[in-house]
Design a protein around this motif. Structure first.
Motif, PDB file in Angstrom:
ATOM      1  N   MET A   1      37.604  35.415  41.913  1.00 55.73           N
ATOM      2  CA  MET A   1      38.713  34.871  41.118  1.00 55.73           C
ATOM      3  C   MET A   1      38.584  35.291  39.648  1.00 55.73           C
ATOM      4  O   MET A   1      39.578  35.596  38.982  1.00 55.73           O
ATOM      5  N   GLU A   2      37.345  35.330  39.145  1.00 57.28           N
ATOM      6  CA  GLU A   2      37.122  35.758  37.762  1.00 57.28           C
ATOM      7  C   GLU A   2      37.513  37.220  37.572  1.00 57.28           C
ATOM      8  O   GLU A   2      38.091  37.599  36.546  1.00 57.28           O
ATOM      9  N   ILE A   3      37.193  38.057  38.574  1.00 60.21           N
ATOM     10  CA  ILE A   3      37.584  39.478  38.506  1.00 60.21           C
ATOM     11  C   ILE A   3      39.100  39.597  38.521  1.00 60.21           C
ATOM     12  O   ILE A   3      39.687  40.423  37.800  1.00 60.21           O
ATOM     13  N   ARG A   4      39.738  38.756  39.340  1.00 57.90           N
ATOM     14  CA  ARG A   4      41.206  38.782  39.370  1.00 57.90           C
ATOM     15  C   ARG A   4      41.780  38.422  38.005  1.00 57.90           C
ATOM     16  O   ARG A   4      42.735  39.052  37.532  1.00 57.90           O
ATOM     17  N   ASP A   5      41.186  37.428  37.352  1.00 61.59           N
ATOM     18  CA  ASP A   5      41.652  37.040  36.012  1.00 61.59           C
ATOM     19  C   ASP A   5      41.407  38.168  35.009  1.00 61.59           C
ATOM     20  O   ASP A   5      42.238  38.419  34.122  1.00 61.59           O
ATOM     21  N   ALA A   6      40.247  38.852  35.162  1.00 65.01           N
ATOM     22  CA  ALA A   6      39.932  39.974  34.270  1.00 65.01           C
ATOM     23  C   ALA A   6      40.932  41.106  34.460  1.00 65.01           C
ATOM     24  O   ALA A   6      41.331  41.788  33.498  1.00 65.01           O
TER      25      ALA A   6
ATOM     26  N   MET B   1      52.096  33.435  44.950  1.00 66.26           N
ATOM     27  CA  MET B   1      52.556  34.810  44.722  1.00 66.26           C
ATOM     28  C   MET B   1      53.917  34.821  44.034  1.00 66.26           C
ATOM     29  O   MET B   1      54.827  34.077  44.422  1.00 66.26           O
ATOM     30  N   ASP B   2      54.041  35.644  43.009  1.00 66.92           N
ATOM     31  CA  ASP B   2      55.324  35.857  42.345  1.00 66.92           C
ATOM     32  C   ASP B   2      56.039  36.969  43.106  1.00 66.92           C
ATOM     33  O   ASP B   2      55.702  38.144  43.003  1.00 66.92           O
ATOM     34  N   HIS B   3      57.037  36.587  43.890  1.00 68.49           N
ATOM     35  CA  HIS B   3      57.685  37.546  44.786  1.00 68.49           C
ATOM     36  C   HIS B   3      58.460  38.639  44.042  1.00 68.49           C
ATOM     37  O   HIS B   3      58.797  39.653  44.618  1.00 68.49           O
ATOM     38  N   LYS B   4      58.738  38.415  42.767  1.00 68.72           N
ATOM     39  CA  LYS B   4      59.410  39.455  41.993  1.00 68.72           C
ATOM     40  C   LYS B   4      58.440  40.572  41.611  1.00 68.72           C
ATOM     41  O   LYS B   4      58.825  41.728  41.463  1.00 68.72           O
ATOM     42  N   VAL B   5      57.161  40.188  41.457  1.00 67.17           N
ATOM     43  CA  VAL B   5      56.137  41.159  41.065  1.00 67.17           C
ATOM     44  C   VAL B   5      55.386  41.685  42.292  1.00 67.17           C
ATOM     45  O   VAL B   5      55.087  42.866  42.395  1.00 67.17           O
ATOM     46  N   CYS B   6      55.081  40.785  43.210  1.00 66.17           N
ATOM     47  CA  CYS B   6      54.266  41.139  44.373  1.00 66.17           C
ATOM     48  C   CYS B   6      54.825  40.431  45.602  1.00 66.17           C
ATOM     49  O   CYS B   6      54.671  39.212  45.749  1.00 66.17           O
ATOM     50  N   THR B   7      55.485  41.165  46.443  1.00 60.11           N
ATOM     51  CA  THR B   7      56.127  40.585  47.623  1.00 60.11           C
ATOM     52  C   THR B   7      55.180  40.660  48.809  1.00 60.11           C
ATOM     53  O   THR B   7      54.608  41.721  49.078  1.00 60.11           O
ATOM     54  N   PRO B   8      54.974  39.559  49.530  1.00 58.89           N
ATOM     55  CA  PRO B   8      54.084  39.621  50.709  1.00 58.89           C
ATOM     56  C   PRO B   8      54.637  40.578  51.750  1.00 58.89           C
ATOM     57  O   PRO B   8      55.848  40.635  51.980  1.00 58.89           O
TER      58      PRO B   8
ATOM     59  N   GLU C   1      44.089  40.781  35.313  1.00 55.38           N
ATOM     60  CA  GLU C   1      45.315  40.401  34.622  1.00 55.38           C
ATOM     61  C   GLU C   1      45.150  40.520  33.106  1.00 55.38           C
ATOM     62  O   GLU C   1      46.077  40.911  32.397  1.00 55.38           O
ATOM     63  N   GLY C   2      43.926  40.205  32.622  1.00 57.44           N
ATOM     64  CA  GLY C   2      43.657  40.342  31.188  1.00 57.44           C
ATOM     65  C   GLY C   2      43.718  41.785  30.733  1.00 57.44           C
ATOM     66  O   GLY C   2      44.025  42.071  29.561  1.00 57.44           O
ATOM     67  N   ALA C   3      43.431  42.720  31.648  1.00 53.89           N
ATOM     68  CA  ALA C   3      43.488  44.153  31.327  1.00 53.89           C
ATOM     69  C   ALA C   3      44.899  44.711  31.476  1.00 53.89           C
ATOM     70  O   ALA C   3      45.108  45.926  31.345  1.00 53.89           O
ATOM     71  N   GLY C   4      45.852  43.836  31.748  1.00 57.91           N
ATOM     72  CA  GLY C   4      47.238  44.291  31.870  1.00 57.91           C
ATOM     73  C   GLY C   4      47.610  44.775  33.259  1.00 57.91           C
ATOM     74  O   GLY C   4      48.682  45.341  33.464  1.00 57.91           O
ATOM     75  N   LEU C   5      46.721  44.557  34.218  1.00 59.08           N
ATOM     76  CA  LEU C   5      46.993  44.935  35.610  1.00 59.08           C
ATOM     77  C   LEU C   5      47.220  43.666  36.422  1.00 59.08           C
ATOM     78  O   LEU C   5      46.495  42.686  36.254  1.00 59.08           O
TER      79      LEU C   5
ATOM     80  N   PRO D   1      38.951  51.099  34.220  1.00 56.11           N
ATOM     81  CA  PRO D   1      39.120  50.620  35.602  1.00 56.11           C
ATOM     82  C   PRO D   1      40.602  50.533  35.971  1.00 56.11           C
ATOM     83  O   PRO D   1      41.429  50.129  35.152  1.00 56.11           O
ATOM     84  N   ASN D   2      40.904  50.955  37.184  1.00 56.58           N
ATOM     85  CA  ASN D   2      42.285  50.857  37.649  1.00 56.58           C
ATOM     86  C   ASN D   2      42.403  49.759  38.702  1.00 56.58           C
ATOM     87  O   ASN D   2      41.432  49.042  38.985  1.00 56.58           O
ATOM     88  N   LEU D   3      43.564  49.647  39.268  1.00 55.57           N
ATOM     89  CA  LEU D   3      43.814  48.583  40.248  1.00 55.57           C
ATOM     90  C   LEU D   3      42.863  48.701  41.438  1.00 55.57           C
ATOM     91  O   LEU D   3      42.369  47.694  41.965  1.00 55.57           O
TER      92      LEU D   3
END
Length: 899
Positions: free
Chosen positions: A425-430, A466-473, A432-436, A403-405
């Motif tokens: 939210m669980e999918i979002r955590d999954a 949101m971590d603005h260094k990784v993901c900027t709104p 991040e667990g997959a390195g995405l 699976p990709n982003l």
């Protein structure tokens, strides 16, 4: 020969010597910005690199280095000019050119260019001008471009092809496509010949932002200049026009290409199949598919995939399957793109078993389905709301693809739409667990869906986390949250987020301002809404038509009619053409404000402008015609609406039925009512109330009752207006007992009477001289939290006075005035008659004088009763005055009858 030409204070001197120097200098300085030519590289002159030329080159190199060092030492000014003069009193042409090629600051370059011009007392050569233009291209600053081009034109030469191309490329890279277009147009105005590559580069860039008209202008200029066109250029233009739905223009270009003896290649055919098909011209796409085969071209994977995609989108799945099978016939290696397209087609049609079988078939042929294939299935499952099945496929897909982003975003979007926020939210955590890690699209999906689910705190929490260094709104993030907060009444929070957006250097667009304006007005804060619009103008943000329409709608709803009219005019001032929604808002606003008579003129203006009316526009105009008394015209529009393929809605039928009922054309209204029911239009309480009111006003009580019974049988609940219509009809028919039964039924059905209801009942009781009973209802009103209005007061005062209870009547009369009420003529006349009958003649006469002073009409009957009472009380002076008023009244009535 020398010729002096003065332009903008510049002395231009044409000298053959200048051009000789330029010609020899080109051999060692022809590139755009290559200082290395003068540093560390042997450059020979025409004579083979003699010692004299080497010395010249060394001297030139040293002079350029010194000049650049001086120029970079500080801002331009007298001291810097003196330093340059000490270096070289009269700067040589070749040195000016090389210095310009090394400069990066356009203002510094222009100042040096002008200084050299003054010092040498002669105009620069073409290479110097081109070097200056190249500085503009490198710095992406074009403020003085037109001035320099005009000087070059006066000097009799223009920019070189390389310079022209560099300027266009620079504009394209900095997304200044309009400036690039204007640059080429100005070159043409000055009779210059823009480079071929400048045209093709700009046409290619404009194709990415869908500007077909600008592209076509450039294309025609190329034809005028005699440039040799090619199939690729035609393909680019045809693609943009076809994708924009401008089929006739695309076909015209195709015919023009063929008339120029160009043969369409497979790329062009693929473009035509894809673009014409995507705008709904499926048969035309088929035509191109068969035509290319007739011309000996073999369809490739792109051809088949495009045609299959077009057929699937048009719900012609059987044809798509047949074409897919034909493509796969005798094919050893399956086309993954075609499989993905076909899987998407099956999924969109809800045929998931076929989609799964195709996945297995692809595996059997030795081709592992990609993540794209699975994403197609997941997307379709999400659209069909089959969330559990999608989660199952997601678990199974890991055997074939990672699976990709996009996969995770599809699932998150699907779960949020289904209201399964915890699962998302669980999918979002999954993920991040997959390195995405969630990208801005992920965040935007979650914020948008949470806002729509009214989970505003959760949406704000995601935004703040949101971590603005990784993901900027981005602008979409801010816009979604601003709109979500505003729509649910948190306008101050929305405005604070807007300010934060400015702090992030994000420029709000018209969409953000539209949301803020709409939500401030919706919250009843119209002054803040106006302030937002002014702030938008101050920041230089251009409104779009949607914003102006929304603002106009808000203003009309806030009761600012003249401001609404002004905003409609502002649409044209801003360069937009009012669309059907603009006119609908204007007409609706004017109708609500009582200016329904303007509907007729606006309707025909809208038609003349070519606006195609939609259902909303028809409803608005029909309502306006009905309210302005043009019911026949409204009826015609209703019929026109049907012929145009727009199904009339409950609003359409309701407007015409109400219009007919108000002018007593009740049989026609009832026929239309039956027609609406036969077409399965869900009629509402408003429509039923219009008929009840209409039948009741003409005394057709039985029909009114039948309509009320049908309303209740349909499961609808009569509102207070419906009951008031029926009660009013019963009172006018003097069926007061039946009216009282209805009044009790109304309360039994949990419909709370309002002040109008009580006024109707009090009036009815007074009409049948049940004054004591009327007074009971009067006393009940305050207990129900209701405040009597002028009609209620007048009715009760009149009833008490006629019953001889003049003291109570006078008490009510004085209380009414003390509470700010303004009695009408009926109220004054009733009280004068009551005082007269009760032999309180002086009080009657004082009220008579007050009535005249207020400008209210005094009835003849009132004058006669008062005159008789005054004579009996021997108040002869007052009687004489009343008699005079009575005679004047009689004369005016006689004159009116004569006329």
């Amino acid at each position: 020969m020398k010729m002096v030409l003065r332009n903008r204070g510049i002395i231009f001197q044409s000298d053959t010597k200048c051009y000789c120097i330029f010609t020899s200098y080109k051999k060692y300085s022809s590139s755009g910005n290559r200082p290395s030519d003068l540093h560390g590289r042997t450059v020979s002159f025409v004579d083979g690199g003699s010692q004299e030329n080497s010395r010249k080159l060394d001297g030139l190199r040293q002079g350029v280095d010194n000049a650049c060092r001086i120029l970079e030492s500080g801002p331009w000014g007298p001291s810097l000019e003196n330093a340059l003069s000490m270096l070289d009193e009269i700067p040589q042409t070749e040195m000016v050119i090389v210095v310009l090629k090394r400069l990066k600051d356009v203002n510094l370059a222009v100042n040096y260019f002008r200084w050299a011009e003054r010092k040498s007392n002669q105009a620069h050569c073409p290479e110097a001008y081109n070097s200056l233009l190249m500085v503009m291209a490198r710095s992406k600053k074009f403020d003085l471009l037109e001035q320099i081009l005009e000087e070059m034109s006066l000097a009799g030469f223009g920019p070189s092809n390389n310079t022209c191309i560099e300027l266009v490329v620079s504009c394209v890279k900095s997304q200044k496509l309009r400036e690039a277009f204007d640059f080429i147009q100005y070159m043409r105005k000055l009779k210059f010949r823009p480079a071929f590559s400048a045209y093709t580069t700009l046409i290619g860039a404009l194709s990415t932002v869908h500007e077909p008209d600008l592209m076509l202008t450039l294309f025609h200029q190329m034809q005028e200049l005699g440039y040799e066109l090619n199939v690729h250029l035609f393909t680019t233009l045809i693609r943009v026009f076809a994708r924009g739905g401008r089929v006739d223009a695309a076909l015209s270009l195709l015919d023009e290409m063929r008339s120029n003896s160009f043969d369409a290649d497979i790329v062009l055919y693929n473009v035509c199949i894809d673009c014409f098909g995507k705008v709904g011209k499926v048969d035309m796409a088929w035509k191109f598919f068969h035509e290319m085969k007739a011309h000996g071209l073999v369809p490739d994977d792109v051809t088949y995939t495009s045609m299959i995609g077009v057929l699937c989108k048009a719900n012609r799945l059987d044809e798509a399957v047949e074409l897919f099978e034909h493509m796969e016939l005798n094919r050893k290696v399956p086309c993954a793109y075609a499989y993905n397209t076909m899987i998407m087609g099956y999924g969109s049609a809800g045929k998931f078993d076929e989609a799964y079988n195709l996945l297995e078939r692809q595996k059997l042929k030795g081709s592992i389905p990609s993540v794209i294939a699975y994403n197609c299935i997941l997307t379709c499952l999400g659209k069909k709301g089959r969330v559990d099945e999608a989660l199952k496929i997601f678990e199974e897909m890991t055997q074939d693809a990672v699976p990709n982003l996009s996969t995770y975003n599809i699932l998150i979007d699907m779960l949020c739409k289904a209201g399964k926020l915890e699962a998302s939210m669980e999918i979002r955590d999954a993920m991040e667990g997959a390195g995405l890690f969630p990208n801005v699209l992920t965040v935007n999906i979650m914020i948008d869906r949470l806002c729509k689910a009214q989970k505003l705190d959760e949406a704000c929490s995601i935004f703040e986390g949101m971590d603005h260094k990784v993901c900027t709104p981005d602008a979409v993030t801010f816009c979604s949250l601003i709109d979500g907060l505003g729509r649910h009444g948190r306008v101050d929070d929305a405005y604070r987020l807007y300010e934060q957006m400015l702090d992030f250097d994000r420029i709000p667009d018209a969409i953000v301002y539209t949301s803020l304006i709409r939500n401030f007005f919706k919250s009843g804060r119209k002054d803040d809404g106006h302030k937002i619009y002014r702030e938008m103008v101050r920041r230089g943000v251009s409104p779009d038509l949607t914003l102006l329409n929304t603002y106009m709608d808000c203003v009309f709803k806030a009761g600012e009619i003249e401001k609404g009219r002004a905003l409609f005019a502002e649409i044209k001032v801003q360069g937009f053409i009012p669309d059907v929604r603009s006119y609908s808002i204007l007409i609706h606003g004017l109708v609500k404000a009582g200016f329904a008579r303007e509907t007729y003129e606006l309707f025909y203006t809208m038609k003349e402008q070519g606006c195609v009316l939609d259902t909303l526009a028809y409803n608005t105009v029909i309502d306006g015609f009905c309210k302005s008394g043009k019911v026949n015209k409204a009826y015609q529009l209703l019929e026109e609406m049907k012929t145009k393929g727009h199904q009339p809605t409950v609003v359409t039928y309701g407007s015409v039925i109400d219009g007919l009922a108000k002018i007593d054309r009740l049989d026609e209204a009832y026929m239309l009512f039956e027609e609406a029911k036969s077409k399965a239009v869900e009629l509402n309480v408003v429509v039923y109330s219009s008929l009840i009111d209409g039948f009741g006003k003409v005394g057709r009580i039985d029909e009114a009752y039948l309509i009320m019974e049908e309303l209740m049988q349909k499961g609808l609940t009569p509102n207070v207006y419906t009951w008031n219509c029926l009660l009013d009809a019963l009172v006018k028919a003097e069926e007061i007992n039946e009216a009282l039964v209805c009044f009790n039924s109304m309360k039994d059905l949990k419909c709370t009477p309002n002040s109008v209801t009580y006024s109707i009942i009090i009036n009815g009781l007074c009409r049948v001289r049940k004054f004591n009973k009327a007074f009971v209802f009067w006393q009940e009103m305050p207990k129900q939290g209701l405040k009597p209005n002028m009609i209620t007061y007048t009715t009760m005062i009149s009833g008490l006075a006629k019953a001889g209870n003049i003291l109570e009547a006078n008490g009510l009369f004085e209380r009414f005035k003390a509470n700010g009420g303004i009695p009408d003529a009926a109220c004054y006349n009733t009280m004068i008659e009551g005082f007269s009958i009760a032999n309180r003649v002086m009080e009657a006469y004082e009220l008579f004088e007050e009535t005249r002073l207020k400008g209210c009409n005094i009835y003849t009957k009132t004058c006669v009763i008062l005159l008789d009472a005054l004579h009996k009380a021997e108040c002869l002076e007052q009687a004489a005055i009343v008699g005079a008023v009575l005679r004047e009244t009689a004369k005016s009535q006689h004159a009116s009858r004569s006329l």
